[in-house]
Design a protein around this motif. Sequence first.
Motif, short mmCIF file in Angstrom:
data_model
loop_
_atom_site.label_atom_id
_atom_site.label_comp_id
_atom_site.label_asym_id
_atom_site.label_seq_id
_atom_site.Cartn_x
_atom_site.Cartn_y
_atom_site.Cartn_z
N PHE A 1 -58.39 -36.93 -80.39
CA PHE A 1 -57.13 -36.60 -80.45
C PHE A 1 -56.80 -35.52 -79.81
CE2 PHE A 1 -58.34 -34.42 -84.27
CZ PHE A 1 -57.95 -33.21 -84.40
N VAL A 2 -55.28 -35.40 -79.27
CA VAL A 2 -54.87 -34.04 -79.11
C VAL A 2 -53.61 -33.83 -79.88
CG1 VAL A 2 -55.72 -34.22 -76.40
CG2 VAL A 2 -53.30 -34.84 -77.04
N ASN A 3 -53.43 -32.33 -79.99
CA ASN A 3 -52.22 -32.09 -80.82
C ASN A 3 -51.53 -31.45 -80.47
OD1 ASN A 3 -50.54 -31.16 -82.96
ND2 ASN A 3 -52.19 -30.51 -84.48
N CYS A 4 -50.14 -31.77 -79.78
CA CYS A 4 -49.05 -31.09 -79.17
C CYS A 4 -47.66 -30.98 -79.83
CB CYS A 4 -48.66 -32.16 -78.29
SG CYS A 4 -49.89 -32.76 -77.08
N VAL A 5 -47.48 -29.51 -80.36
CA VAL A 5 -48.09 -28.60 -79.56
C VAL A 5 -47.96 -27.34 -80.49
CG1 VAL A 5 -47.00 -28.90 -77.16
CG2 VAL A 5 -45.64 -27.77 -78.99
N ASN A 6 -48.60 -26.33 -80.12
CA ASN A 6 -48.41 -25.09 -80.97
C ASN A 6 -47.13 -24.30 -80.63
OD1 ASN A 6 -49.25 -22.78 -82.55
ND2 ASN A 6 -51.18 -22.86 -81.68
N SER A 7 -46.99 -23.11 -81.28
CA SER A 7 -45.44 -22.58 -80.63
C SER A 7 -45.53 -22.36 -79.37
CB SER A 7 -45.57 -21.35 -81.76
OG SER A 7 -46.57 -20.65 -81.74
N ILE A 8 -44.23 -21.92 -78.83
CA ILE A 8 -43.96 -21.58 -77.80
C ILE A 8 -44.07 -20.16 -77.61
CG2 ILE A 8 -42.38 -21.10 -75.62
CD1 ILE A 8 -41.06 -23.82 -76.50
N PRO B 1 -45.74 -7.13 -84.94
CA PRO B 1 -46.95 -7.18 -83.86
C PRO B 1 -46.48 -7.17 -82.44
CG PRO B 1 -47.43 -8.59 -85.69
CD PRO B 1 -45.86 -8.11 -85.84
N LYS B 2 -47.11 -6.68 -81.44
CA LYS B 2 -47.01 -7.12 -80.09
C LYS B 2 -45.50 -6.59 -79.66
CE LYS B 2 -48.43 -10.88 -78.25
NZ LYS B 2 -48.43 -12.45 -78.35
N ASN B 3 -44.94 -5.65 -80.29
CA ASN B 3 -43.40 -4.95 -80.09
C ASN B 3 -42.34 -6.04 -80.12
OD1 ASN B 3 -44.47 -2.45 -79.73
ND2 ASN B 3 -44.44 -2.87 -77.43
N GLY B 4 -42.75 -7.10 -80.91
CA GLY B 4 -41.74 -8.22 -81.46
C GLY B 4 -41.95 -9.62 -80.78
N PHE B 5 -42.70 -9.45 -79.80
CA PHE B 5 -43.28 -10.86 -78.90
C PHE B 5 -43.94 -11.87 -79.87
CE2 PHE B 5 -41.83 -8.38 -75.48
CZ PHE B 5 -41.58 -9.00 -74.48
N GLY B 6 -43.68 -13.05 -80.16
CA GLY B 6 -44.33 -13.96 -81.01
C GLY B 6 -43.82 -15.44 -80.53
N GLY B 7 -44.69 -16.27 -81.53
CA GLY B 7 -44.60 -17.71 -81.00
C GLY B 7 -43.26 -18.24 -81.96
N LEU B 8 -42.66 -19.30 -80.98
CA LEU B 8 -41.41 -19.72 -81.59
C LEU B 8 -41.81 -21.12 -82.10
CD1 LEU B 8 -38.85 -19.11 -78.69
CD2 LEU B 8 -39.12 -17.79 -80.76
N GLY B 9 -41.12 -21.58 -83.36
CA GLY B 9 -41.17 -22.72 -84.06
C GLY B 9 -39.99 -23.33 -84.54
N GLY B 10 -39.84 -24.53 -84.93
CA GLY B 10 -38.52 -25.15 -85.28
C GLY B 10 -37.66 -25.90 -84.44
N ASP B 11 -36.50 -25.60 -84.42
CA ASP B 11 -35.47 -26.36 -83.59
C ASP B 11 -35.79 -25.93 -81.98
OD1 ASP B 11 -34.43 -27.39 -85.76
OD2 ASP B 11 -32.65 -26.62 -85.65
N TYR B 12 -36.02 -24.88 -81.88
CA TYR B 12 -36.29 -24.24 -80.35
C TYR B 12 -37.11 -25.22 -79.58
CZ TYR B 12 -34.97 -19.60 -82.39
OH TYR B 12 -34.39 -18.40 -82.92
#
Length: 311
Positions: free
Chosen positions: A189-196, A211-222
Amino acid sequence: MVSTATQIANFNFDNCLMNAAGVYCMTREELEQVENSAAGSFVTKTGTLEARAGNPEPRYVDTELGSINSMGLPNNGFEYYLDYVIELQNQADSKNHFLSLVGLSPAETHIILKKVQESDYQGLVELNLSCPNVPGKPQIAYDFETTTEILTEVFSYFTKPLGVKLPPYFDIVHFDQAAAVFNQFPLAFVNCVNSIGNGLVINDETVVIKPKNGFGGLGGDYIKPTALANVHAFYQRLNPSIQIIGTGGVKSGRDAFEHILCGASMVQIGTALQQEGPAIFQRVTDELKAIMTEKGYESLEDFRGKLNYID
């Protein structure tokens, strides 16, 4: 009777819904809650060779349209999760499970996978290719040459059912190139997707995670439109033997229905599970079944991948 049962490789699941790696899966206690819910399966926290504390807090924040996180791969070490899934598989009424893994280098990845290969574990394995691996390099799955090298070596010794967790791709040519790589290998399988990756959320004048001065992965409705696009793009391009797990923006039966319509065989819930807890699996299952009943579908196969286009 309407059924949400599904299959990945030769493994059967009573329900197509499960958690996304990173949510309700850090400890045995959390995994047990998912195991005892309406979910058809669980995936463990992505395990590394050694336990990791992860990034400093705050590293996960709920937002108006979902969530942002920069967790830093906190986990109890892959053997903690390997021991647990082996323990469960020896119970008569156990569900089938997914063991999520990644090394902090290609060498570590192979050490981990060789230990799993030698173990008594008989379930599915998910190799997380959507983690940054080498400083100054992109996520593994954005580097097609490295991905090819890693998978070539993995399949020289690994014979158990293996799939990969992918970051989102955004360009049609990248869908083509990634599929050409994955089609060379006997992936389950492939799993699509991890956070943006590398979103930025601001509260008043300050970032919301440390972390990372606020940069992070987006999840949810986005991320739902991006996730659906990735699911459907790979459904169109991958060998039929490589199935797709849809992850991203699922908080209702309608969301799960759309992932399956785009080609997903299973659907994972992340941000909404974090926010609502494991009771969400029963609610979303009931909503999905209601949609299927309304449309006259008795199984997922009746509509999986049958997305309509405009002439």
